[in-house]
Write a protein that holds these residues in place. Sequence first.
Motif, mmCIF file in Angstrom:
data_model
loop_
_atom_site.group_PDB
_atom_site.id
_atom_site.type_symbol
_atom_site.label_atom_id
_atom_site.label_comp_id
_atom_site.label_asym_id
_atom_site.label_seq_id
_atom_site.Cartn_x
_atom_site.Cartn_y
_atom_site.Cartn_z
ATOM 1 N N HIS A 85 -15.934 27.988 31.196
ATOM 2 C CA HIS A 85 -16.217 26.909 30.489
ATOM 3 C C HIS A 85 -17.713 26.249 30.450
ATOM 4 N N GLN A 86 -18.713 26.988 30.563
ATOM 5 C CA GLN A 86 -19.860 26.473 30.768
ATOM 6 C C GLN A 86 -20.746 26.942 29.489
ATOM 7 N N ILE A 87 -21.701 26.139 29.112
ATOM 8 C CA ILE A 87 -22.742 26.396 28.269
ATOM 9 C C ILE A 87 -23.655 27.731 29.043
ATOM 10 N N ILE A 88 -23.904 28.619 28.270
ATOM 11 C CA ILE A 88 -24.708 29.637 28.909
ATOM 12 C C ILE A 88 -25.621 30.052 27.999
ATOM 13 N N GLY A 89 -25.909 29.441 26.823
ATOM 14 C CA GLY A 89 -26.972 29.901 25.876
ATOM 15 C C GLY A 89 -26.817 29.218 24.608
ATOM 16 N N SER A 90 -27.631 29.689 23.622
ATOM 17 C CA SER A 90 -27.477 29.271 22.316
ATOM 18 C C SER A 90 -27.923 30.301 21.288
ATOM 19 N N VAL A 91 -27.524 30.323 20.192
ATOM 20 C CA VAL A 91 -27.927 30.965 18.772
ATOM 21 C C VAL A 91 -27.987 30.022 17.681
ATOM 22 N N ALA A 92 -29.004 30.281 17.088
ATOM 23 C CA ALA A 92 -29.285 28.992 16.073
ATOM 24 C C ALA A 92 -30.041 29.435 14.944
ATOM 25 N N VAL A 93 -30.187 28.856 14.065
ATOM 26 C CA VAL A 93 -31.357 28.911 13.112
ATOM 27 C C VAL A 93 -32.268 27.806 13.427
ATOM 28 N N ASN A 94 -33.732 28.294 13.698
ATOM 29 C CA ASN A 94 -34.614 27.568 14.092
ATOM 30 C C ASN A 94 -35.410 26.820 13.045
ATOM 31 N N SER A 95 -35.721 27.632 11.883
ATOM 32 C CA SER A 95 -36.265 27.185 10.765
ATOM 33 C C SER A 95 -35.729 27.856 9.406
ATOM 34 N N PHE A 96 -36.049 27.379 8.478
ATOM 35 C CA PHE A 96 -35.754 28.241 6.973
ATOM 36 C C PHE A 96 -37.097 28.426 6.611
ATOM 37 N N ILE A 97 -37.631 29.656 6.242
ATOM 38 C CA ILE A 97 -38.899 30.049 5.672
ATOM 39 C C ILE A 97 -38.478 30.426 4.159
ATOM 40 N N ASP A 98 -39.157 29.926 3.250
ATOM 41 C CA ASP A 98 -38.933 30.417 1.678
ATOM 42 C C ASP A 98 -37.306 30.128 1.661
ATOM 43 N N GLY A 99 -36.598 29.265 2.268
ATOM 44 C CA GLY A 99 -35.261 29.122 2.012
ATOM 45 C C GLY A 99 -34.510 30.150 2.668
ATOM 46 N N ASN A 100 -35.144 31.097 3.419
ATOM 47 C CA ASN A 100 -34.385 32.089 4.299
ATOM 48 C C ASN A 100 -34.155 31.510 5.648
ATOM 49 N N PRO A 101 -33.068 31.497 6.118
ATOM 50 C CA PRO A 101 -32.876 31.169 7.739
ATOM 51 C C PRO A 101 -33.482 32.200 8.546
ATOM 52 N N GLU A 102 -34.309 31.632 9.648
ATOM 53 C CA GLU A 102 -34.908 32.460 10.572
ATOM 54 C C GLU A 102 -33.890 32.111 12.172
ATOM 55 N N LEU A 103 -33.516 33.234 12.830
ATOM 56 C CA LEU A 103 -32.632 32.948 13.668
ATOM 57 C C LEU A 103 -33.438 32.917 15.175
ATOM 58 N N GLY A 104 -32.802 32.276 16.212
ATOM 59 C CA GLY A 104 -33.487 32.286 17.504
ATOM 60 C C GLY A 104 -32.339 32.270 18.503
ATOM 61 N N TYR A 105 -32.660 32.554 19.851
ATOM 62 C CA TYR A 105 -31.236 32.522 20.662
ATOM 63 C C TYR A 105 -31.871 32.551 22.269
ATOM 64 N N VAL A 106 -31.220 32.360 23.060
ATOM 65 C CA VAL A 106 -31.186 32.267 24.424
ATOM 66 C C VAL A 106 -30.019 32.339 25.165
#
Length: 171
Positions: free
Chosen positions: A74-95
Amino acid sequence: MKKLETERFILRYINKSDINDIFNNYASDDEVTKYLTWPTHKSINDTMKVFDIWQKEDDNIKKYHYFIEYKLNHQIIGSVAVNSFIDGNPELGYVLGRNYWGLGIMSEACKLLIKVLQDDGYNKILINAEKDNIASLKVIDKCGFKFVKEDIVDVPLKNKKVMCKFFELIK
């Protein structure tokens, strides 16, 4: 933001009680942050400052900023996210925290976020990784992304430039 769940983890937004997990499980680890665009957190105060920034994210970015809660502890161990939108397209990032590398967690989390984005109507999803970040490149490949190009990227928070590989996933 809706909570997403698999057999092993929950993807959700964070609250202040998660700050210690974030700091201890990955943000303070130089090996984890080696290829990230942000520097290693030296104190819990660094993590608190970033938490405050996350709280102010615009709604479209915040909607797709998921933290990974591992069900076994039950711990937070990382993340996955949309870091930005480029020309309307989501760009992912994670840790992901080092103790959880090699378990397939990040590939599973990315695939889940990709499904959410595609269900929300995004037909093109972008991602990039430093060319020497072999583990990230494996995750990108497992998620079905196709190579587009290599280019030098400025990383202002680390005061350096790096060679990155760029990929896209088209539905």
